[in-house]
Design an enzyme around this catalytic site. Sequence first.
Site, PDB file in Angstrom:
ATOM      1  N   ASP A 173       0.819  -1.214   0.000  1.00 19.30           N
ATOM      2  CA  ASP A 173       0.000   0.000   0.000  1.00 19.30           C
ATOM      3  C   ASP A 173       0.850   1.260   0.000  1.00 19.30           C
ATOM      4  O   ASP A 173       2.069   1.211  -0.132  1.00 19.30           O
ATOM      5  CB  ASP A 173      -1.048  -0.027   1.111  1.00 19.30           C
ATOM      6  CG  ASP A 173      -0.433  -0.288   2.466  1.00 19.30           C
ATOM      7  OD1 ASP A 173       0.664   0.226   2.714  1.00 19.30           O
ATOM      8  OD2 ASP A 173      -1.044  -1.027   3.261  1.00 19.30           O
TER       9      ASP A 173
ATOM     10  N   LYS B 297      -3.905   1.758   0.035  1.00 21.77           N
ATOM     11  CA  LYS B 297      -4.664   2.202   1.215  1.00 21.77           C
ATOM     12  C   LYS B 297      -4.201   3.571   1.687  1.00 21.77           C
ATOM     13  O   LYS B 297      -3.022   3.826   1.828  1.00 21.77           O
ATOM     14  CB  LYS B 297      -4.492   1.185   2.343  1.00 21.77           C
ATOM     15  CG  LYS B 297      -5.390  -0.002   2.156  1.00 21.77           C
ATOM     16  CD  LYS B 297      -5.280  -0.952   3.290  1.00 21.77           C
ATOM     17  CE  LYS B 297      -6.306  -0.617   4.333  1.00 21.77           C
ATOM     18  NZ  LYS B 297      -6.281  -1.503   5.469  1.00 21.77           N
TER      19      LYS B 297
ATOM     20  N   MET C  24      -2.228   8.115  13.103  1.00 20.41           N
ATOM     21  CA  MET C  24      -3.305   8.644  12.258  1.00 20.41           C
ATOM     22  C   MET C  24      -4.008   9.816  12.950  1.00 20.41           C
ATOM     23  O   MET C  24      -5.235   9.842  13.055  1.00 20.41           O
ATOM     24  CB  MET C  24      -4.334   7.540  11.950  1.00 20.41           C
ATOM     25  CG  MET C  24      -3.755   6.403  11.146  1.00 20.41           C
ATOM     26  SD  MET C  24      -4.931   5.080  10.819  1.00 20.41           S
ATOM     27  CE  MET C  24      -4.800   4.080  12.297  1.00 20.41           C
TER      28      MET C  24
HETATM   29  N1  SAH Z   1       1.230  -0.513  11.072  1.00 19.92           N
HETATM   30  C1  SAH Z   1       1.787   0.827  11.069  1.00 19.92           C
HETATM   31  C2  SAH Z   1       0.718   1.859  11.347  1.00 19.92           C
HETATM   32  C3  SAH Z   1      -0.302   1.987  10.253  1.00 19.92           C
HETATM   33  S1  SAH Z   1      -1.487   3.235  10.544  1.00 19.92           S
HETATM   34  C4  SAH Z   1       2.928   0.906  12.092  1.00 19.92           C
HETATM   35  O1  SAH Z   1       3.117  -0.020  12.891  1.00 19.92           O
HETATM   36  O2  SAH Z   1       3.662   1.888  12.054  1.00 19.92           O
HETATM   37  C5  SAH Z   1      -0.801   4.576   9.650  1.00 19.92           C
HETATM   38  C6  SAH Z   1      -0.200   5.576  10.594  1.00 19.92           C
HETATM   39  O3  SAH Z   1       1.080   5.148  11.007  1.00 19.92           O
HETATM   40  C7  SAH Z   1       0.041   6.940   9.987  1.00 19.92           C
HETATM   41  O4  SAH Z   1      -1.117   7.739   9.993  1.00 19.92           O
HETATM   42  C8  SAH Z   1       1.066   7.507  10.933  1.00 19.92           C
HETATM   43  O5  SAH Z   1       0.467   7.931  12.136  1.00 19.92           O
HETATM   44  C9  SAH Z   1       1.887   6.268  11.238  1.00 19.92           C
HETATM   45  N2  SAH Z   1       3.069   6.175  10.378  1.00 19.92           N
HETATM   46  C10 SAH Z   1       3.342   5.230   9.469  1.00 19.92           C
HETATM   47  N3  SAH Z   1       4.554   5.433   8.928  1.00 19.92           N
HETATM   48  C11 SAH Z   1       5.054   6.541   9.506  1.00 19.92           C
HETATM   49  C12 SAH Z   1       6.276   7.245   9.396  1.00 19.92           C
HETATM   50  N4  SAH Z   1       7.235   6.871   8.550  1.00 19.92           N
HETATM   51  N5  SAH Z   1       6.451   8.344  10.169  1.00 19.92           N
HETATM   52  C13 SAH Z   1       5.515   8.742  11.028  1.00 19.92           C
HETATM   53  N6  SAH Z   1       4.348   8.097  11.184  1.00 19.92           N
HETATM   54  C14 SAH Z   1       4.115   7.012  10.440  1.00 19.92           C
END
Ligand code: SAH
Length: 461
Positions: free
Chosen positions: A247, A269, A382
């Site tokens: 995604d 997504k 998020m």
């Molecule tokens: N499974 C992922 C989270 C998915 S939900 C994890 O464990 O990180 C998506 C959210 O993850 C985004 O809205 C943001 O809040 C966070 N996120 C994902 N990648 C990021 C990054 N490189 N830097 C900061 N926040 C991130």
Amino acid sequence: MKTFPMFLSMAGRRVVICGGGAEAARKTRLILKTEAEIVLCAQTLDPELEGLVHAGRARQVQEATPELFDNCILSFIATGDEAEELALAAMARAKGAVVNIVDRPEHCDAFTPSIVDRDPVVVAIGTEGTAPVLGRAIKTEVETLLHPRLGAFAALAGRLRDAVAERIAPAARRGFWEWVFAGEAFAKHRQGDEHAAADLLKQAIAEGRAPQAVGRISLVGAGPGARDLLTLRAVRRLQEADVIFYDRLVDPEVLELARRDADRVYVGKEVGACAWPQERIDALIVAEAAKGRRVVRLKSGDPSIFGRAAEEIAAARAAGVEVEIVPGITAASAAAAALTRPLTERGETDSFVITTGMCRPGDAVPDWQPLARPGTAMAFYMAVEKAPQIEATLLASGVPGDCPVDVVASASTESQRCLSTRLDGLAQSLAGAGVKSPAILLLRYSKDHVARNVHNRVSAV
Ligand code: SAH
């Protein structure tokens, strides 16, 4: 290419190493891995080389004679004296040896590469002397990609080569070998069960074909973005995958680690919304695995944190398809690394809460109020759009307005941005700086903070 890589046959040949110091010892260490006879030509030897002579693994001669270089395939020369080195080189070349004079590239016939050794699998890396540091960096990367047991498994497969040629029809052989190196037998060997691996190989050879492929779904954590924050297991699953569903938050660099012929499917997504409905993703990954394909569902960060893994696991189980989670580095950990600040601090924040600003459409957001206790660090995923609501709710429930909040956007990627603010300025700071998703909000409500607050209140009374 000014130099051309070849692998020299060393068995039954001689390698002459001139010099008895540290450089000679380095070259000797390399040659010790081979089956060549080692002759050390030096008046005195360093203790390591002396030890080899005592152990019978090398022979010492004091003076160089033309006969020294009889049957010599390779000679390393490191005496430090240029005139002497050139004379030795001429003697070696006269007998047909390939010569390497340490630190005199202009007089070398060949150069030693950086080597990744999974004997009998050997990777040699050369940079034609332009950047030895780069050569070593590449070596480190390749080291992590090749499982430590690869060599032993390749040797086992090699021992079965004749049997394969005898029992497996030529048209099926390529597919058979692909199964050998990507299938169950290698997996067993990697787990340390050599006997089971050998039994599987022999059984398949006896049956004249590779076993029917068993499909599998791996929910793989791609980490926060940086390619080198992927786990080794994630890399392995990517390389084994027949099809990869990924995604928006997955970096294209990560996909490059997959096999070239693997199918890649973008399911696009977005936070809180999806280009593909979840049910469609569930159905598709299950259908692919049911065909016997190895499916990787690549998810940003850790699949088990806000990754909708539960639905995919349930769909797989309902269809009787094998499913696993390969954990990844979650965004909060990457944010902490970006700030060089741990998520928990002893005595300050002993609890760590992972929560979100966004839920399924129609669901209420989490009740943050009871989570925000003194001594707690909170990571909000998020949450960029919901920052005003988070700020208002926490302030209303008594969290001090001067609690520090760190915001890290696109942690671990080239567009990483960090911003430090306080709870009562959170929404305004985010809007002012134009912070965009993906970002993590880290709130620190330390025990200390409450003490100061109580103290303030007392003195106000
Ligand atoms: N499974 C992922 C989270 C998915 S939900 C994890 O464990 O990180 C998506 C959210 O993850 C985004 O809205 C943001 O809040 C966070 N996120 C994902 N990648 C990021 C990054 N490189 N830097 C900061 N926040 C991130």
